[in-house]
Design a protein around this motif. Structure first.
Motif, short mmCIF file in Angstrom:
data_model
loop_
_atom_site.label_atom_id
_atom_site.label_comp_id
_atom_site.label_asym_id
_atom_site.label_seq_id
_atom_site.Cartn_x
_atom_site.Cartn_y
_atom_site.Cartn_z
N ARG A 34 17.04 17.61 131.97
CA ARG A 34 17.46 17.67 133.59
C ARG A 34 18.61 19.14 133.23
O ARG A 34 18.50 20.41 134.00
CB ARG A 34 16.21 17.62 134.56
N LEU B 296 18.36 21.59 131.10
CA LEU B 296 17.39 22.69 131.07
C LEU B 296 18.74 23.47 132.81
O LEU B 296 17.99 24.87 132.48
CB LEU B 296 16.50 22.71 132.15
N ASP C 274 20.72 17.27 125.27
CA ASP C 274 19.71 16.73 126.11
C ASP C 274 19.29 14.58 125.41
O ASP C 274 18.78 14.16 125.66
CB ASP C 274 18.95 17.44 126.35
#
Length: 322
Positions: A214, A217, A224
């Motif tokens: 998250r 993003l 990530d």
């Protein structure tokens, strides 16, 4: 005294706060105001309610012009619920009977009637449905009160966000039927006696934690990768369940739970993360105890959220003994 604040019910006092201006000198006052407005937002109560104050309310521009609240207030007419029924202004004859209004109030009633029409451009006034308000107004005991409020607000929240949450979890853990989802949300209240810890379980269910995936993003970090194994995309299901460094932890926890409580539950994310226990544990009290034990196991993972090392069985056992 749960149902009263000063001379009026709690919802009336809270609605007075909702329509008042923030006061920088009193942070507690502002916090209550924010919480109450959020409560109204969750219930989609975006307009006036039965408990909104009639007088000294700047949002009622037409009523504010009248400055006629004194006579009404002296007879106990202070809020919308006192003069409206089903969104319509009540006849003066009804108000006279209920509040003992004198005949001299006729002119003030006509002023009120005119102001209502000018405010709403109609003889009707749209009022938002607010079950929590009614619960607050009728409450006579604190027993079960928080749980009832919580259940009502949760029902509204789920009504707005059910599909997205359900689809994401079922993509990760497999199909869940309606009864299992009901058990998942009912299990929130039994996972801990501590309200803050119950909130942690809600955060898990609604997937609000900031995972590496998250954060990437959102543009807040460049990769990530899982902070523990350093190999796989760090989404929620990986950090709570699929990370190789958690396999031993969950196996040991479930082996201990099965041994201590005399049950036979699989090492399954639906059981360990969401608390779907009914098909594996029949006895209610045992099920509640297992819920709390597994919640503490989840809680330890949250405590180690950014750590490279996973929680251990020893930590879990010590936490259960606290």
């Amino acid at each position: 005294m749960l149902h009263t604040v000063g001379d009026g019910p709690i919802p009336m006092a809270l609605e007075a706060l909702a329509f008042a201006k923030p006061n920088k000198k009193y942070p507690t006052y502002n916090l209550i105001q924010k919480v109450w407005n959020k409560c109204k937002y969750v219930q989609q109560a975006d307009g006036y309610t039965d408990y909104s104050p009639l007088w000294h309310n700047d949002t009622y521009t037409e009523l504010a012009k009248l400055q006629i609240g004194g006579g009404w207030k002296s007879h106990g007419v202070t809020h919308i619920k006192h003069v409206f029924r089903h969104g319509r202004l009540r006849p003066l004859a009804d108000l006279r009977v209920e509040y003992g209004l004198p005949s001299s109030m006729l002119f003030q009633y006509m002023q009120l009637q005119h102001a209502v029409r000018a405010q709403s451009r109609s003889s009707e006034w749209h009022l938002s449905p607010t079950p929590v308000f009614s619960l607050l107004g009728d409450a006579v005991s604190s027993k079960g009160f928080i749980s009832e409020c919580y259940a009502i607000l949760l029902q509204y929240f789920l009504g707005q966000h059910p599909v997205m949450v359900r689809e994401k979890w079922e993509k990760d853990v497999g199909q869940l039927d309606g009864e299992q989802w009901e058990e998942i949300f009912q299990g929130v209240s039994s996972c801990s006696l501590n309200v803050a810890q119950r909130l942690t379980q809600l955060y898990i269910i609604f997937r609000v934690y900031y995972t590496p995936r998250r954060l990437q993003l959102m543009g807040m970090q460049t990769d990530d990768v899982c902070t523990r194994c350093k190999r796989v995309h760090g989404d929620l299901i990986h950090l709570l369940w699929r990370c190789p460094k958690l396999h031993k932890y969950w196996s040991e926890v479930m082996s201990t739970v099965n041994s201590v409580f005399g049950v036979s539950m699989p090492v399954d994310p639906r059981v360990c993360l969401l608390g779907v226990l009914e098909e594996h544990v029949e006895e209610v009290y045992t099920r509640e105890a297992v819920q709390r034990a597994l919640f503490q196991a989840r809680k330890l993972i949250m405590i180690h959220w950014k750590s490279e090392t996973p929680p251990t069985l020893r930590e879990w056992i010590d936490r259960m003994g606290e």
